[in-house]
Design a protein around this motif. Structure first.
Motif, PDB file in Angstrom:
ATOM      1  N   THR A 137       0.819  -1.216   0.000  1.00 23.30           N
ATOM      2  CA  THR A 137       0.000   0.000   0.000  1.00 23.30           C
ATOM      3  C   THR A 137       0.854   1.268   0.000  1.00 23.30           C
ATOM      4  O   THR A 137       0.309   2.370  -0.050  1.00 23.30           O
ATOM      5  N   CYS A 154       3.280   2.208  -2.178  1.00 22.27           N
ATOM      6  CA  CYS A 154       3.647   2.780  -3.471  1.00 22.27           C
ATOM      7  C   CYS A 154       2.782   2.148  -4.552  1.00 22.27           C
ATOM      8  O   CYS A 154       2.038   1.197  -4.295  1.00 22.27           O
ATOM      9  N   LYS A 155       2.912   2.664  -5.769  1.00 23.19           N
ATOM     10  CA  LYS A 155       2.073   2.200  -6.865  1.00 23.19           C
ATOM     11  C   LYS A 155       2.900   2.101  -8.139  1.00 23.19           C
ATOM     12  O   LYS A 155       4.034   2.618  -8.216  1.00 23.19           O
TER      13      LYS A 155
END
Length: 341
Positions: free
Chosen positions: A92, A94-95
């Motif tokens: 959750t 980073c993307k």
């Protein structure tokens, strides 16, 4: 995902090999932008291993930081940055599309690497948009050196000696100056490194092969000795140099990871003169300390308070890895060797 990655197959020999990377739910897959050779990587290339790994001591092998290099081939690289291309189901922090700086063993000397990401600041940090890839790739090694400066005990008005101004020593000298050191004295046997340190703010430079180091430091301190002396050279000689120039009650900062036994070292002053001896090794601190100080280091880099880019002295491609490691081993003018992808 298939990736060309670098392995140390035996002391003095590295090879690019293809490997398959499958990330865990707590990891991200990263396409590498830059990676670099750490002093520990250089030691491994030279055949020097920390004692816990060499002896396969089961107690030390179970401790954080020990036993992770047990046998060849060794997957190489823990300093670097890249673009996240896949995230695990539990991630959750980073993307996909984020630029991250790696702070974990993960094979950063390769086209792709996997990195733990459940808790930002442990395995990775998301890079601020204004931070260049060169700066981002140095998050881990710069973070270690910035931490050493911050924890050195330097106070406003102090005289600080830094012995050994390769990559880490250059950063430590900058940090203690920012912290209020009145006089920063740096020592090295390579004149080009002394010149670089001078350009980055050091007040006094000493080449101990050309003049008497102890005599010069005492001259610069009115015969009192330094308030703080930080060892960054990694040898018996550099530890002794720091020991010999500290004032009574001074702070001795030990930064280098010295992997081999030290002999002929006179440490009577450690007791007689009541030295405060500190281990300045961020990556071997407990978990929450690492996270907090890494964020502090990245913040200082983002604000431009520490200059990093002038310290990357040599660039190579992954296909030139053997030459890159030989340069890191043999060329004493090197501060940091990096790979561009």
């Amino acid at each position: 995902m298939k990736s060309k990655s670098l392995y140390l197959v035996e002391p003095g020999k590295v090879e690019v090999r293809e490997r398959d990377i499958q990330i865990k739910p707590t990891e991200v897959l990263v396409k590498t932008v830059m990676s670099s050779i750490c002093g520990t990587d250089r030691n491994h290339f030279m055949g020097h291993m920390q004692r816990g790994s060499r002896t396969k001591d089961p107690v030390r092998a179970s401790m954080s930081g020990f036993g992770h290099h047990k046998e060849y081939p060794l997957l190489m690289g823990h300093e670097g940055c890249g673009i996240v291309v896949e995230v695990g189901s539990a991630v959750t922090t980073c993307k996909v599309g984020d630029m991250i700086s790696s702070f974990a063993e993960g094979g950063t000397m390769g086209e792709y690497f996997a990195c733990p990401a459940v808790e930002e600041g442990y395995g990775l940090n998301v890079v601020p948009k204004d931070l260049s890839p060169v700066m981002a790739s140095q998050g881990e090694p710069a973070g270690c050196a910035i931490y050493a400066g911050l924890q050195s005990g330097t106070e406003v008005g102090d005289t600080v000696v830094v012995v050994g101004v390769g990559f880490a020593g250059q950063i430590i000298a900058q940090v203690v100056k920012r912290m209020g050191a009145w006089k920063v004295i740096v020592a090295d046997i390579v004149d080009s490194k002394l010149e670089l340190a001078k350009s980055l703010g050091a007040d006094v430079t000493i080449n101990p092969r050309k003049e008497d180091f102890v005599e010069r430091v005492l001259e610069e301190t009115g015969g009192q000795g330094a308030d703080v002396a930080i060892e960054v050279g990694g040898t018996t000689e550099t530890v002794q140099m720091c020991t010999d120039v500290l004032k009574h009650g001074g702070i001795l900062g030990m930064y280098s990871w010295i992997m081999d036994p030290i002999s002929d070292l006179y440490i009577d002053r450690w007791h007689d003169d009541g030295f405060d001896i500190r281990t300045l090794a961020l990556m071997h601190r407990i978990h929450h300390d690492r996270i907090w100080y890494i964020k502090q280091a990245v913040s200082l880099m983002e604000k431009g308070l520490v200059q990093i880019e002038p310290l990357i002295t040599h660039y190579f491609s992954l296909d030139e890895a053997q030459k890159a490691f030989e340069v890191a081993r043999d060329d004493n003018t090197v501060c940091k060797v990096a790979f561009k992808f």
